[in-house]
Write an enzyme that holds these catalytic residues in place. Structure first.
Site, PDB file in Angstrom:
ATOM      1  CB  SER B  33      -0.641  -0.158   1.112  1.00 24.80           C
ATOM      2  OG  SER B  33      -1.348   0.881   1.387  1.00 24.80           O
ATOM      3  CG  ASN B  85       8.192   6.896   3.783  1.00 19.93           C
ATOM      4  OD1 ASN B  85       6.719   7.338   3.533  1.00 19.93           O
ATOM      5  ND2 ASN B  85       7.757   5.634   3.298  1.00 19.93           N
ATOM      6  CG  LEU B  89      -0.812   7.511   5.903  1.00 16.51           C
ATOM      7  CD1 LEU B  89      -1.378   7.304   7.910  1.00 16.51           C
ATOM      8  CD2 LEU B  89      -0.373   6.808   5.428  1.00 16.51           C
ATOM      9  CB  CYS B 146      -2.124   6.039  12.911  1.00 19.92           C
ATOM     10  SG  CYS B 146      -3.590   4.928  12.905  1.00 19.92           S
ATOM     11  CE  LYS B 180       1.913  -2.500   5.297  1.00 18.35           C
ATOM     12  NZ  LYS B 180       1.545  -1.401   3.845  1.00 18.35           N
TER      13      LYS B 180
HETATM   14  C1  LIG Z   1       7.379   5.640   0.071  1.00  9.58           C
HETATM   15  C2  LIG Z   1       5.902   4.893   0.866  1.00  9.58           C
HETATM   16  C3  LIG Z   1       4.404   5.228   1.713  1.00  9.58           C
HETATM   17  C4  LIG Z   1       3.782   4.065   2.046  1.00  9.58           C
HETATM   18  N1  LIG Z   1       2.575   4.246   2.026  1.00  9.58           N
HETATM   19  C5  LIG Z   1       1.485   3.510   2.814  1.00  9.58           C
HETATM   20  C6  LIG Z   1       0.066   3.937   3.274  1.00  9.58           C
HETATM   21  O1  LIG Z   1       0.142   4.706   2.417  1.00  9.58           O
HETATM   22  N2  LIG Z   1       0.329   2.401   3.727  1.00  9.58           N
HETATM   23  C7  LIG Z   1       0.760   1.886   4.378  1.00  9.58           C
HETATM   24  O2  LIG Z   1       0.194   1.016   4.774  1.00  9.58           O
HETATM   25  N3  LIG Z   1       1.840   1.382   3.953  1.00  9.58           N
HETATM   26  C8  LIG Z   1       2.980   2.168   3.460  1.00  9.58           C
HETATM   27  N4  LIG Z   1       3.617   2.003   2.914  1.00  9.58           N
HETATM   28  C9  LIG Z   1       4.715   0.533   3.609  1.00  9.58           C
HETATM   29  C10 LIG Z   1       4.406  -0.043   2.241  1.00  9.58           C
HETATM   30  O3  LIG Z   1       3.499  -1.410   2.331  1.00  9.58           O
HETATM   31  C11 LIG Z   1       5.714  -1.636   3.043  1.00  9.58           C
HETATM   32  O4  LIG Z   1       4.192  -1.843   3.783  1.00  9.58           O
HETATM   33  C12 LIG Z   1       6.874  -1.061   3.389  1.00  9.58           C
HETATM   34  O5  LIG Z   1       7.306  -0.077   2.419  1.00  9.58           O
HETATM   35  C13 LIG Z   1       7.590  -1.829   3.132  1.00  9.58           C
HETATM   36  O6  LIG Z   1       7.703  -2.964   2.104  1.00  9.58           O
HETATM   37  P1  LIG Z   1       9.297  -3.093   0.934  1.00  9.58           P
HETATM   38  O7  LIG Z   1      10.440  -2.520   1.632  1.00  9.58           O
HETATM   39  O8  LIG Z   1       8.991  -3.677  -0.592  1.00  9.58           O
HETATM   40  O9  LIG Z   1       8.757  -0.879   0.555  1.00  9.58           O
HETATM   41  C14 LIG Z   1       4.314   3.353   2.060  1.00  9.58           C
HETATM   42  C15 LIG Z   1       5.910   2.939   1.664  1.00  9.58           C
HETATM   43  C16 LIG Z   1       6.558   3.496   1.368  1.00  9.58           C
HETATM   44  C17 LIG Z   1       8.290   3.578   1.365  1.00  9.58           C
END
Ligand SMILES: Cc1cc2nc3c(=O)[nH]c(=O)nc-3n(C[C@H](O)[C@H](O)[C@H](O)COP(=O)(O)O)c2cc1C
Ligand SMILES: Cc1cc2nc3c(=O)[nH]c(=O)nc-3n(C[C@H](O)[C@H](O)[C@H](O)COP(=O)(O)OP(=O)(O)OC[C@H]3O[C@@H](n4cnc5c(N)ncnc54)[C@H](O)[C@@H]3O)c2cc1C
Ligand SMILES: Cc1cc2nc3c(=O)[nH]c(=O)nc-3n(C[C@H](O)[C@H](O)[C@H](O)COP(=O)(O)OP(=O)(O)OC[C@H]3O[C@@H](n4cnc5c(N)ncnc54)[C@H](O)[C@@H]3O)c2cc1C
Ligand SMILES: Cc1cc2nc3c(=O)[nH]c(=O)nc-3n(C[C@H](O)[C@H](O)[C@H](O)COP(=O)(O)O)c2cc1C
Ligand code: FES
Ligand code: FES
Lengths: 283, 315, 315, 283
Positions: B33, B85, B89, B146, B180
């Site tokens: 997400s 990052n 949201l 959150c 999650k």
């Molecule tokens: C830029 C960015 C924005 C994200 N926004 C959300 C979000 O809106 N909601 C959420 O549940 N997780 C969010 N995540 C978390 C990711 O869904 C994921 O759980 C996390 O990045 C780990 O995976 P990765 O290492 O492949 O990026 C975000 C991650 C990144 C890097």
């Protein structure tokens, strides 16, 4: 990049294929402080002026002796020298640009693009006036090419500001005329490019300004044009992770809230902005 | 060593049929997400994106009840093999999502999972309720990373809070509910057990890990919001440990993520007990990363348990 | 970009005098417990080690009441920019330490900090008591990253447990007590506050973060113990965020660590609020890393707040 | 490595300076499947046979396009071709050895060593018998050099086992005689090196065996010698992060518990071991 492009956003966006592509450096030139990479990208489509691509070296990227680069970096398409090709102007300012500047003819890189919305060429009868600073001259080169090709006979020379003589060598990128200002007076006008712009606007205010450069310069140009009611399009920079709207990392504040520079820019109308001083843009 | 992402073999949609909470998927690779905006990507790539859609299901960015602007920039800081990052949201809010995003996302060629977050249980309930009957939506993901505005505590870090939340929203919909988990918790396994007992259908993990960096010039925190969340390769080993631990403690299907860059990484998470694997940060390096990971995974499966390129030769 | 560890300027002992809990140190760089064995290093390097001793104080490896063999090998897994270890706290036990190690460590040219761990509060008390009056020992560090055998919970993950532990041992000694926090906690700041309220003199953080990896050949967990702890550059951003958070919430001096490789990394942690910085994994790459980091830090201080080599040029 | 070495542990350990040093590759040779790096290390001291050094390339180490190498890697000193120099024999089996095998004359590397306890040369009147497998022949080369220099006139040829002909080219490293066995029979004896060892021991059991090779071979050698009451010293391998006793990562099980191979080894007496099959040693 090759020929049959689909464009959207009033012709200001050529669509990109969705995957990053392995492209090949076919020429590397040095212009003083800058490096120009000419890249063969046969699957690519020709960028609109102001569009950019995300680049990463195919080797030694995503790690390295220091910490970075890991993510690709954004670069304006500076010219389309031939179908299926693109040129980029680079300045070595950190690990990513350092690595890319090392590439030689024959080396591979990953390329995603063209991305973003480029300049709007409809000038409503106003004369196009190009103002650039430093590496920000890159998108002005392709813009000038296109304006010249479309027969803008009275095309004024592009106004370009540089730090010093080695940087001013970048002006050679603009093939259809340029006036140079340098901070140290070593080449051209001794002072800021905005002084040249004031001169030009004093001469004839019926201009459409196109600007790209460091935040402080862009902000000066924006304020100047706002004061004089001259329309201006600014190609901004901000830190980008993805370049295609996925990360929401590249936002800049506008009068209507944050916009993602990679999908709603990088070219913005001066009117959209309170300021062009983007936090974290880095230059 | 093979280069990462040679892009080989990703022309055909990889076929590794997978069932997740009763949803049939072409392969086990989805997006994390907030790491892929299919609407923006379609603006950049046109219909070709839909034709080569990188994921077998699409998880949309977190939706909150009220619209959010997100955090002040800068929002990104690159790490060795990763990213911090502090996006914060940003989203159009529930109404904006229903009006503008849902119709567009419904046209994607894959099932849609909507990720929601509320600052109180009642907010979450309102969000779940809004999607409860929507045909376009195949499942809901609750982002519980959150702080609860009432208690000040991260809901998803506490088993009791998580249980209460899931119990509250469980009756509202027949759709699968994915919780999650946050990795910033003493015992993610305990939270997982609580979510399972309270009726969750699946769990996803890991979300980002709190991190920060200083501006090399000013020596002040770089990110506009001060701190952010770490993702990418740099969290992979931590994600794998949490996924294995959670898989041991619950029998729910898991959507595992954290640093997946290659088929091999996805395979690790599947072997640790996951049913689906999500690609996040790697999509920033390559929009079709999900498709490539799926193809590499299919290739690994074809090879069977052969050592393959990663294993060193013996003397 | 400057290469890491050119070894320049580490001939003279770097001078950055620092006071920590009343102890005068030549500079703020110490070692992380368990990442440097001064006795073994002396066997390998002879007296030259003592002459060029890399740290301004020496923190010994965790001592437990009973001797421990440690975990079955393999104990190490390399990560991009880091390491997972499952060493398992091998040590000679309290008696062995007092007989064999303490006399040797007392001869080091720097103050000695003894790190101890118990599986119950009474065990910790016994360990603290044993060092309470030892002149050779300048301070005690409590490793609270282990499960309490009675409750099964990690002592240091819980503010209440941590407080009880510190209250129990505080009266036993006048020496400074440093509590080493675990990063595998929902709210390390709350644990820090509890330790402060209970009478700790200082805190150290971060310990390793739970992680794991699979054997590329067998696809089973690589480490003999299944999971281990992640350290090194890959945890740096996470450590910095925790150090800043803890520094905000307590007024105790902090020993900060996690991924320090260069003076710049140490400076980040000091700016985030630490008093001392420990070098762990980086010592594996270079036994004199601590000395180099101190020298680089002294160099940064000389440059003042000049941008230095890390900051990019402006256009 | 240069001349005035301080040794401890009965002359089996030359002390190392405590800092890693920048050394320079002065020659790179290919011996079939192996690469030999000759390194200038003027600050170093001459290693005892069986000692090792931790090596890392000065560039592109601690990151890279793939994940690793990050930590230095352990390599036996294979020869001291001249004072202030050392030779290493490498086989490319993963990211670290791959990177090191790429190094060319003039390239820099980080070196820490010599480390560990080498072979005990006191053979109590027994004839030294060297048995090696694969890249494990490295410490036998320097051992053989030293035995030859100390005038062991009746020095039997070293018994060396390899997979195939390209690997068997490594035998050239041993300058004072070698008998080769290959798994595929392409060179020398068709079969295992332990078969050659049995032959030798059958001929004369009054031997002191020195062995280095993959775990399965070492274990076969250990069992064989134990059976026949022949003393054997085994140079083992295990995964090492530091090489100087700091991490406790390199332990191997012995009859008296775990020992750190980097400070209490890498040479162990056969008698100390229940088995030489070390978990995670990788080859
Ligand atoms: C830029 C960015 C924005 C994200 N926004 C959300 C979000 O809106 N909601 C959420 O549940 N997780 C969010 N995540 C978390 C990711 O869904 C994921 O759980 C996390 O990045 C780990 O995976 P990765 O290492 O492949 O990026 C975000 C991650 C990144 C890097
Ligand atoms: C649309 C667009 C077009 C562009 N066109 C061009 C062009 O044509 N030519 C050109 O040379 N450049 C161009 N740029 C700028 C170029 O993308 C940057 O110079 C490049 O990303 C710098 O990368 P680097 O690794 O070399 O430097 P970095 O180290 O990434 O430095 C760049 C800036 O990022 C910040 N920074 C420092 N460290 C970090 C970190 N760890 N994580 C995140 N940020 C950090 C700093 O503010 C620094 O000034 C363009 C940028 C955009 C957005
Ligand atoms: C005392 C000693 C002396 C040695 N002498 C020599 C010599 O003279 N010549 C020589 O060529 N070699 C020698 N070696 C072996 C050499 O150190 C290894 O081959 C080298 O470390 C391999 O590194 P790599 O990065 O190339 O391969 P790696 O990928 O590290 O593979 C080596 C082994 O490590 C394991 N492994 C795989 N991935 C990982 C990971 N992520 N983290 C941890 N372990 C992993 C696997 O079991 C693999 O087989 C010696 C080793 C020791 C201990
Ligand atoms: C191999 C290894 C062994 C460790 N042993 C101990 C220990 O015995 N006691 C302890 O409190 N911390 C121990 N630690 C944790 C370190 O002291 C330190 O907190 C951690 O490694 C983070 O620092 P770094 O990233 O610089 O390594 C160990 C870490 C490593 C890598
Ligand atoms: S760079 Fe990722 S959204 Fe713009
Ligand atoms: S390699 Fe670190 S203790 Fe042996």
């Amino acid at each position: 990049m090759s020929a049959t492009a689909t464009t959207t956003d009033d012709g200001r966006r050529t669509l990109s294929p969705p995957g990053r592509r392995r492209a090949t450096v076919i020429e590397r030139r040095v212009h003083g402080s800058y490096v120009v990479l000419r890249v063969a990208d046969p699957e690519g489509q020709p960028a609109r002026p102001g569009q950019f691509a995300m680049l990463a070296a195919a080797e030694r990227w995503g790690g390295g002796d220091g910490e970075r680069p890991f993510l690709p970096r954004a670069f304006s398409v500076a010219r389309i020298p031939a179908p299926g090709e693109a040129e980029f102007l680079l300045e070595d300012v950190g690990p990513g640009t350092e690595r890319l500047c090392e590439l030689e003819a024959g080396d591979a890189l990953w390329l995603l693009g063209p991305l973003g919305i480029g300049f709007g060429l409809e000038a409503g009868g106003r004369r196009p006036l190009l103002a650039g600073g430093g590496v920000g001259i890159a998108p002005l080169a392709i813009l000038q090419d296109e304006l010249a090709a479309s027969g803008a006979a009275d095309l004024a020379p592009a106004l370009l500001g540089f730090r010093d003589a080695p940087h001013a060598e970048g002006a050679a990128l603009l093939r259809h005329g340029a006036r140079v200002a340098t901070d140290d007076g070593s080449v051209g006008h001794h002072g800021r490019v905005t002084e040249l712009l004031v001169e030009e606007l004093d001469r004839d205010e019926r201009a459409q300004v196109y600007a790209c450069g460091p935040p402080a310069m862009l902000e000066a140009v924006r304020a100047l044009c706002a004061e004089r009611d001259v329309p201006v399009q600014l190609a901004l920079e901000s830190g980008m992770a993805c370049g295609y709207g996925a990360c929401f990392g590249c936002v800049v504040p506008t009068k209507s809230g944050y916009v993602r520079l990679c999908v709603d820019g990088p070219v913005l109308d001066g009117e959209q902005l309170e300021t062009a001083l983007v936090p974290g843009a880095g230059h | 060593m093979p280069a990462i992402g040679t892009g080989a073999g990703i022309d055909a949609t990889p076929s590794l049929p997978t069932t997740f909470c009763g949803i049939e998927l072409a392969h086990p690779i989805v997006n994390g997400s907030g790491t892929f905006d299919a609407i923006a990507a379609r603006r950049a790539f046109g219909d070709a994106l839909v034709e080569q859609f990188p994921f077998s299901a699409f998880v949309s960015k977190t939706v909150t009840v009220a619209p959010r602007e997100g955090n002040p920039p800068p929002r990104l800081w690159e790490l060795p093999g990763g990213l911090i990052n502090s996006i914060g949201l940003p989203n159009k809010g529930l109404d904006g999502y229903l009006t503008h995003d849902l119709p567009e996302l419904a046209r994607l060629p894959v099932p849609l999972i909507v990720n929601v977050m509320g600052f109180t249980r009642e907010e979450v309930a309102r969000l779940v309720d809004a999607f409860a009957e929507r045909e376009e939506v195949s499942a809901l993901e609750l982002n519980v990373s959150c702080p609860n505005v009432e208690t000040g505590l991260i809901m998803g870090a506490d088993p009791g809070e998580t249980a209460k939340l899931v119990e509250r929203v469980r009756p509202l919909t027949a759709k699968p509910i994915i919780v999650k988990l946050t990795p910033n918790a003493t015992d993610p396994g305990a939270v997982a057990e609580a979510a399972e007992a309270a009726g969750a259908d699946a769990l996803s993990l890991i979300n980002t890990i709190r991190g920060m960096a200083l501006d090399p010039r000013t020596r002040e925190p770089w990110l506009g919001a001060g701190t952010g969340g770490v993702s990418g390769a740099t969290v992979r080993a931590i994600a794998l440990a949490q996924v294995q631990e959670v898989a041991r403690r619950v029998s729910l299907p898991l959507v595992a993520m954290g640093g997946v860059q290659r088929g091999r990484d996805a395979d690790d998470l599947l072997r640790a007990g996951a049913t689906l694997v999500a690609v996040g940060t790697e999509s920033f390096r390559d929009p079709l990363a999900g498709r490539r990971v799926a193809a590499e995974l299919a290739e690994l499966r074809r090879e069977g348990s052969n050592p393959g390129a990663d294993a060193p030769a013996s003397t």
